[in-house]
Design a protein around this motif. Sequence first.
Motif, mmCIF file in Angstrom:
data_model
loop_
_atom_site.group_PDB
_atom_site.id
_atom_site.type_symbol
_atom_site.label_atom_id
_atom_site.label_comp_id
_atom_site.label_asym_id
_atom_site.label_seq_id
_atom_site.Cartn_x
_atom_site.Cartn_y
_atom_site.Cartn_z
ATOM 1 N N SER A 49 65.053 97.014 -42.444
ATOM 2 C CA SER A 49 64.565 95.648 -42.492
ATOM 3 C C SER A 49 64.074 95.028 -41.039
ATOM 4 O O SER A 49 63.076 94.597 -40.884
ATOM 5 C CB SER A 49 65.546 94.605 -43.028
ATOM 6 N N ALA A 50 64.831 95.311 -40.089
ATOM 7 C CA ALA A 50 64.485 95.196 -38.611
ATOM 8 C C ALA A 50 63.169 95.889 -38.380
ATOM 9 O O ALA A 50 62.428 95.305 -37.732
ATOM 10 C CB ALA A 50 65.743 95.253 -37.516
ATOM 11 N N SER A 51 63.024 96.935 -38.580
ATOM 12 C CA SER A 51 62.300 97.957 -38.239
ATOM 13 C C SER A 51 60.830 97.468 -38.944
ATOM 14 O O SER A 51 59.625 97.368 -38.438
ATOM 15 C CB SER A 51 62.341 99.348 -38.526
ATOM 16 N N ALA A 52 60.904 97.050 -40.322
ATOM 17 C CA ALA A 52 59.950 96.862 -41.297
ATOM 18 C C ALA A 52 59.327 95.336 -40.674
ATOM 19 O O ALA A 52 58.152 95.296 -40.471
ATOM 20 C CB ALA A 52 60.364 96.517 -42.451
ATOM 21 N N SER A 53 60.408 94.319 -40.163
ATOM 22 C CA SER A 53 59.826 93.147 -39.661
ATOM 23 C C SER A 53 58.949 93.180 -38.448
ATOM 24 O O SER A 53 57.999 92.705 -38.231
ATOM 25 C CB SER A 53 60.928 92.168 -39.506
ATOM 26 N N VAL A 54 59.525 94.053 -37.405
ATOM 27 C CA VAL A 54 58.825 94.284 -36.193
ATOM 28 C C VAL A 54 57.508 95.069 -36.332
ATOM 29 O O VAL A 54 56.599 94.446 -35.761
ATOM 30 C CB VAL A 54 59.709 95.273 -35.169
ATOM 31 N N HIS A 55 57.548 96.055 -37.153
ATOM 32 C CA HIS A 55 56.056 96.785 -37.461
ATOM 33 C C HIS A 55 54.957 95.584 -38.082
ATOM 34 O O HIS A 55 53.923 95.843 -37.724
ATOM 35 C CB HIS A 55 56.213 97.841 -38.079
ATOM 36 N N ALA A 56 55.707 94.908 -39.024
ATOM 37 C CA ALA A 56 54.803 93.885 -39.652
ATOM 38 C C ALA A 56 53.968 93.139 -38.444
ATOM 39 O O ALA A 56 52.706 92.780 -38.593
ATOM 40 C CB ALA A 56 55.541 93.177 -40.669
ATOM 41 N N VAL A 57 54.916 92.629 -37.698
ATOM 42 C CA VAL A 57 54.427 91.573 -36.553
ATOM 43 C C VAL A 57 53.493 92.415 -35.560
ATOM 44 O O VAL A 57 52.402 92.020 -35.291
ATOM 45 C CB VAL A 57 55.635 91.177 -35.696
ATOM 46 N N VAL A 187 50.334 99.799 -38.270
ATOM 47 C CA VAL A 187 49.898 99.535 -39.800
ATOM 48 C C VAL A 187 50.446 100.585 -40.790
ATOM 49 O O VAL A 187 50.660 100.153 -41.845
ATOM 50 C CB VAL A 187 48.312 99.412 -39.621
ATOM 51 N N THR A 188 50.254 101.862 -40.277
ATOM 52 C CA THR A 188 50.686 102.821 -41.618
ATOM 53 C C THR A 188 52.260 102.794 -41.705
ATOM 54 O O THR A 188 52.674 102.770 -42.885
ATOM 55 C CB THR A 188 50.666 104.073 -40.681
ATOM 56 N N ILE A 189 53.133 102.174 -40.587
ATOM 57 C CA ILE A 189 54.451 101.991 -40.811
ATOM 58 C C ILE A 189 54.975 100.927 -41.794
ATOM 59 O O ILE A 189 55.604 100.966 -42.786
ATOM 60 C CB ILE A 189 55.265 101.799 -39.327
ATOM 61 N N SER A 190 54.086 100.049 -41.526
ATOM 62 C CA SER A 190 54.208 98.550 -42.331
ATOM 63 C C SER A 190 53.733 98.850 -43.866
ATOM 64 O O SER A 190 54.824 98.534 -44.565
ATOM 65 C CB SER A 190 53.500 97.454 -41.784
ATOM 66 N N ALA A 191 52.702 99.497 -44.031
ATOM 67 C CA ALA A 191 52.353 99.709 -45.381
ATOM 68 C C ALA A 191 53.636 100.653 -45.984
ATOM 69 O O ALA A 191 53.694 100.711 -47.228
ATOM 70 C CB ALA A 191 50.935 100.796 -45.235
ATOM 71 N N THR A 192 54.008 101.764 -45.067
ATOM 72 C CA THR A 192 54.831 102.595 -46.017
ATOM 73 C C THR A 192 56.227 101.874 -46.074
ATOM 74 O O THR A 192 56.900 102.082 -47.459
ATOM 75 C CB THR A 192 55.322 103.875 -44.879
ATOM 76 N N ILE A 194 56.563 98.835 -46.906
ATOM 77 C CA ILE A 194 56.327 97.793 -48.216
ATOM 78 C C ILE A 194 56.241 98.689 -49.355
ATOM 79 O O ILE A 194 56.781 98.238 -50.457
ATOM 80 C CB ILE A 194 54.907 97.235 -47.894
ATOM 81 N N ALA A 195 55.827 99.774 -49.578
ATOM 82 C CA ALA A 195 55.715 100.808 -50.463
ATOM 83 C C ALA A 195 57.158 101.174 -50.931
ATOM 84 O O ALA A 195 57.436 101.161 -52.203
ATOM 85 C CB ALA A 195 54.818 101.968 -50.356
ATOM 86 N N THR A 196 58.082 101.407 -50.076
ATOM 87 C CA THR A 196 59.580 101.755 -50.202
ATOM 88 C C THR A 196 60.399 100.629 -50.459
ATOM 89 O O THR A 196 61.631 100.946 -51.186
ATOM 90 C CB THR A 196 59.955 102.834 -49.199
ATOM 91 N N LEU A 197 60.261 99.556 -49.521
ATOM 92 C CA LEU A 197 61.240 98.694 -49.525
ATOM 93 C C LEU A 197 61.053 97.348 -50.351
ATOM 94 O O LEU A 197 61.716 96.458 -50.719
ATOM 95 C CB LEU A 197 61.653 98.530 -48.091
ATOM 96 N N GLY A 198 59.525 97.308 -50.300
ATOM 97 C CA GLY A 198 58.945 95.712 -50.822
ATOM 98 C C GLY A 198 58.895 94.980 -49.995
ATOM 99 O O GLY A 198 59.227 94.977 -48.814
ATOM 100 N N LEU A 199 58.679 93.716 -50.087
ATOM 101 C CA LEU A 199 58.234 92.556 -49.235
ATOM 102 C C LEU A 199 59.556 91.993 -48.721
ATOM 103 O O LEU A 199 59.782 91.266 -47.789
ATOM 104 C CB LEU A 199 57.438 91.578 -49.760
ATOM 105 N N LYS A 200 60.630 92.061 -49.770
ATOM 106 C CA LYS A 200 61.939 91.849 -49.296
ATOM 107 C C LYS A 200 62.475 92.200 -48.029
ATOM 108 O O LYS A 200 63.541 91.556 -47.364
ATOM 109 C CB LYS A 200 62.925 91.936 -50.428
ATOM 110 N N ALA A 201 61.943 93.252 -47.245
ATOM 111 C CA ALA A 201 62.665 93.573 -46.089
ATOM 112 C C ALA A 201 62.007 92.953 -44.939
ATOM 113 O O ALA A 201 62.740 93.059 -43.810
ATOM 114 C CB ALA A 201 61.888 95.384 -45.835
ATOM 115 N N PHE A 202 61.077 91.872 -45.261
ATOM 116 C CA PHE A 202 60.566 91.089 -44.206
ATOM 117 C C PHE A 202 61.252 89.814 -43.990
ATOM 118 O O PHE A 202 61.588 89.073 -45.096
ATOM 119 C CB PHE A 202 59.148 90.967 -44.178
#
Length: 253
Positions: A49-57, A187-192, A194-202
């Motif tokens: 979740s931390a990695s997903a949040s950081v890459h979204a930003v 952007v690629t990491i964030s999309a991946t 979202i596809a595997t964890l959903g928006l709940k990771a952010f």
Amino acid sequence: MIGGEWGLLDLLPFIAVGFAAQMVDGALGMAFGVISSTLLISLGVPPASASASVHAVESFTTAASGLSHVFHRNVDWKLFARLMIPGVTGAVLGAYVLTQVHADAAKPFVLAYLCLMGIYLLWRGITHKPIEKKPKAVEPLGLVGGFLDAAGGGGWGPVVTSHLLIQGANPRKVIGTVNTAEFFVTVTISATFIATLGLKAFTIASIGLLIGGLTAAPFGAWMAKRIAASLLLKIVGGVLTVTSLVGIVAALW
């Protein structure tokens, strides 16, 4: 602070961290992911979740930073093309691995290696005048950097920037090019994710990091353009050494 009720005061620490991390990242080509991920994990956010949040930003901050580097003519477009495609490929693999298994076991060894690279760059900046050469090993760096960035929550800048500098590439062009290519990787990491964890990771912390990061993004490219190459080597080496040592202590604690 993470989840539940929150207010402006809860965001301020993350805004400050986002601003400071992006200033360093924009000027030196590294550290936003490492600093931000370390903070989120220390506050109890799961690594994925931390990695997903950081890459979204970073999808937004790297876009702003990349455009700023393009404006200041800090980008080597041939080098960019050689980095971007392998970086995106490695990012997909790394994001998938992080959502399936824990990659923490290898983290201390990677950080120890980066620490040695930091010491070398610091020494080179102090004792030698930079001799510019065209880097030869580029595509493997993009692949490894993208993978480690996704799997470890940060690593694109430290791996790619440090090794291109070691090969003798122009520090200003390296920093600008690595920052610009990073947009496509994140952007690629964030999309991946979202596809595997959903928006709940952010998490809500992403908002604070985003505000601080976007505010600082234009200034980093301006700094990279004006700081002397030898000084950039010293600063990059020092930041890489310190952040790697902190990461090693945190991983082994």
